[in-house]
Enzyme design. Structure first.
Site, short mmCIF file in Angstrom:
data_model
loop_
_atom_site.label_atom_id
_atom_site.label_comp_id
_atom_site.label_asym_id
_atom_site.label_seq_id
_atom_site.Cartn_x
_atom_site.Cartn_y
_atom_site.Cartn_z
CG ASP A 214 -1.80 1.18 1.33
OD1 ASP A 214 -2.70 1.29 0.49
OD2 ASP A 214 -1.61 2.00 2.25
CD GLU A 277 -2.49 2.31 -3.44
OE1 GLU A 277 -3.66 2.72 -3.55
OE2 GLU A 277 -1.84 2.38 -2.39
#
Length: 540
Positions: A214, A277
Site C-alpha cells: 500500500d 500501489e
C-alpha cells in the site's frame, strides 16, 4: 528426422512464466465480503466460506485487504499490530484456514502490507512518542516546530489539513501523510526496515503467496523537510493537498534500496509475488523504478483507470504505451475498480447502456497486457451506492463532504442471495447500507443465468486463461480513435486482434479473422454500441 526437426528437439524448453505474469487477481475487502457471525461486518471465516465463488470465476489469485489489529480509523490501513488479526475479522487460526482453503481450490493468496505508516495505537508509536532517547525514538518522523511554533514544513495531508500534528509528550511534531491517527514510519531507519521485513517473513512463513504494498511511494520523505512548491493554478482542488507538487513529503529515491532488501527476503520463498500501489504526479516513473530489473518488485499499478471520468481509446492506448515490452522494463497490473475508487460502470456508462458497457469492459480488461485485478462485485456489474451523509463511514469523505466522493459507495456489502435478509451478507445489520439495485444482481440470481454478467466474466477470464497471447503476449496498437480501439496481442505463433467500440454509437469496422469471442452487435462492417470482438489472425 530432418536437420530442422533435430534442432527443435535438441533446443531447451523455455522456462514457464511465473504464475503471476498475466494473472487475474480478485480483490476482497473483508469488511464487506461476507459476515459469518452476524455482527454486520465481514470476516475471515466469511471469506473462506465463499472462496468457491472466487475459484469458479477462473481467477488465479485472491488479494485480501487488511485484516490486522486496528482501531479501524481508516478501516485496517491503520495497523496497530502487523502480526495480529483484529477480533472483528477472526483469529490467526481463521487466517490459516483461509489460506489452506484458497490453496486447496488452486488459488494463490496475497495480502496487503502497509509500510509507510502505522496506527497511533501501535506499540512502536507509543514508545516513540514517550521521549526522545528510547530505542524507538527515531522510528517515526519527528521534527521541532519552527521558531513561531508552526509546523516544520508546508506539507499537507491526503485527508485534509497539515500533515504534521503536535505531540506534547515529545514537544515535537510528527508526520502523517494520511490521518493524524496514521503516523508515518521513518523507513530511512535501518531498524525500521528490519522490522518491516520481519513482518513480511512472518506472513510468508504462514503460507501467503505475496503482497500488495500500500502507498509505497509514501514510505520515505525528504530528511531536509523542504517545503513543497505550489502547483500552477487550475485543476480540481477539494483539499489543501491538491495545491502542491508533492516533491518532498514522499517519493524519496532511497525507496528503491528498501525494495531491493524486501526482494531479497521474498526470494527465500520461491514463487511469491510483490505488487506495488503507486499514485501521484510521478506515478509512472516511480512504478518503472520500483519494478526495474530482477531485484525489485514484480509489478505495480497506478490510477490510470481508477479515477478516470471516461473510458476512451486514447486512455487505454496511453496506459499500454507506458509499459513497453523491452528488457528491464517491469510488468504492469491494471484495475478498473478497487476499494478506494468508484464503480467503473457508474463512472463510465449511463444506466440505459450499463449492461452492454459492462460486458465490453470485462472483455477489454481480460485482453490487456499485464496482470489484471477485479474488485469484489465487479463480476456482478455492481453499481456505485449513494451513501447518505448520516451513514458515511469514510473519514476522508466526512472531512471533505460533499466535494470528495465517498469511498463507502464502493465498499457496500456483497449481495449473495437476492431474496434473503441483507441479501445474504449476514444476519446482522450491515455496517454500510446495501445497494438498492444490488438484489437483482446477487450471485445466486446470476449464477443460474447463462446470459448474466457473472457468466460473461467467467467467459472472459476463461478466454484469457486459455490464450497465451492474452496472458503473456506483446501488444501492438492498431487504432485509437474517438470510438474505436483496436490492438493486437502476439505470443509465439498466436496473433489475436482485439476490437472495442467504447461508445454507445455504431462504428465502422471490418473483420480480419476468425472470431473467438464477441459481445454486443458485431457485423461484417460495423460494431454496435459497446460491442467488442477478439479474432484469431494466425495460430501456428
Amino acid at each position: 528426422m530432418s536437420h530442422v526437426e533435430k534442432l527443435i528437439a535438441a533446443a531447451p524448453e523455455a522456462a514457464p512464466a511465473p504464475w503471476w505474469k498475466g494473472a487475474a487477481i480478485y480483490q476482497i475487502y473483508p469488511r464487506s465480503f461476507a459476515d459469518s457471525n452476524g455482527d454486520g461486518i465481514g470476516d475471515l471465516p466469511g471469506i473462506t466460506a465463499h472462496l468457491d465463488h472466487v475459484a469458479n470465476l477462473g481467477v488465479d489469485a485472491v488479494w485480501v485487504s487488511p485484516f490486522y489489529t486496528s482501531p479501524q480509523r481508516d478501516f485496517g490501513y491503520d495497523v496497530a499490530d502487523y502480526r495480529g488479526i483484529d477480533p472483528i475479522f477472526g483469529t490467526l487460526d481463521d487466517f490459516d484456514a483461509m489460506v489452506a482453503r484458497a490453496h486447496q481450490l488452486g488459488l494463490k493468496l496475497i495480502i496487503d502490507q502497509v509500510y509507510s505508516h502505522t496506527s497511533d495505537q501501535h506499540d512502536w508509536f507509543a514508545k516513540s512518542r514517550a521521549d526522545r532517547t528510547n530505542d524507538k525514538a527515531d522510528w517515526y518522523v519527528w521534527a521541532d516546530a519552527k521558531p513561531d511554533g508552526s509546523p516544520p514544513s508546508n506539507w499537507q495531508s491526503v485527508f485534509g489539513g497539515p500533515s504534521w500534528t503536535w505531540d506534547a509528550r515529545r514537544g515535537q511534531y510528527y508526520l502523517h501523510n494520511f490521518l493524524s491517527a496514521q503516523p508515518d514510519l521513518n523507513v530511512h531507519h535501518p531498524a525500521v526496515q528490519d522490522a518491516l521485513i520481519a513482518v513480511a517473513r512472518f506472513w510468508l512463513e504462514r503460507g501467503v503467496d505475496g503482497f500488495r504494498i500500500d502507498a509505497l511511494n509514501f514510505a520515505m520523505h525528504d530528511p531536509a523537510l523542504r517545503d513543497n512548491p505550489p502547483l500552477p493554478p487550475g485543476g480540481k482542488r477539494t483539499r489543501p493537498f491538491d495545491f502542491q507538487q508533492h516533491l518532498y513529503n514522499q517519493s524519496h529515491g532511497d525507496i528503491t534500496a528498501f525494495i531491493e532488501r524486501l526482494r531479497g527476503e521474498l526470494d527465500h520463498f520461491p514463487g511469491t509475488f510483490a505488487l506495488a500501489e503507486v499514485g501521484g504526479e510521478q506515478a509512472l516513473a516511480e512504478m518503472h523504478a520500483f519494478t526495474r530489473g530482477a531485484n525489485r518488485l514484480d509489478s505495480a499499478y497506478g490510477f490510470d483507470f481508477l479515477y478516470a471520468d471516461r473510458l476512451t481509446p486514447a486512455l487505454v492506448a496511453s496506459a499500454a504505451d507506458a509499459w513497453p515490452d523491452t528488457p528491464g522494463t517491469g510488468w504492469p497490473s491494471w484495475a478498473f475498480e478497487n476499494h478506494d475508487a468508484p464503480r467503473a460502470v457508474s463512472r463510465w456508462s449511463k444506466p440505459e447502456h450499463r449492461d452492454a458497457f459492462t460486458r465490453m469492459k470485462l472483455l477489454l480488461l481480460a485482453a490487456l497486457r499485464g496482470s489484471i485485478i477485479l474488485y469484489q462485485g465487479e463480476e456482478l456489474g455492481l453499481t456505485q451506492v449513494d451513501v447518505p451523509f448520516g451513514q458515511l463511514q469514510d473519514p476522508e469523505a466526512i472531512a471533505n463532504w460533499p466535494l470528495t466522493l465517498s469511498r463507502d459507495g464502493v465498499r457496500t456489502p456483497m449481495p449473495w442471495h437476492g431474496g434473503a435478509p441483507n441479501l445474504g451478507f449476514g444476519k446482522g445489520e450491515p455496517w454500510l447500507p446495501l445497494g438498492p439495485d444490488h438484489g437483482a444482481l446477487a450471485v445466486d440470481r446470476q449464477d443460474r443465468d447463462p446470459g448474466s454478467i457473472l457468466a460473461a466474466t467467467r467467459t472472459a477470464l476463461a478466454l484469457r486463461r486459455d490464450r497465451a497471447a492474452l496472458r503473456l503476449g506483446a501488444i501492438k496498437l492498431i487504432e485509437a480513435g474517438e470510438q474505436l480501439l483496436i490492438f493486437e496481442r502476439r505470443y509465439g505463433g498466436e496473433r489475436l486482434r482485439c476490437s472495442f467500440n467504447l461508445s454507445p454509437n455504431r462504428v465502422i469496422w471490418s473483420s480480419a479473422g476468425r472470431a473467438i469471442a464477441a459481445v454486443g452487435e458485431v457485423a461484417e462492417t460495423s460494431l454496435g454500441g459497446y460491442a467488442a470482438i477478439i479474432e484469431e489472425l494466425s495460430c501456428v
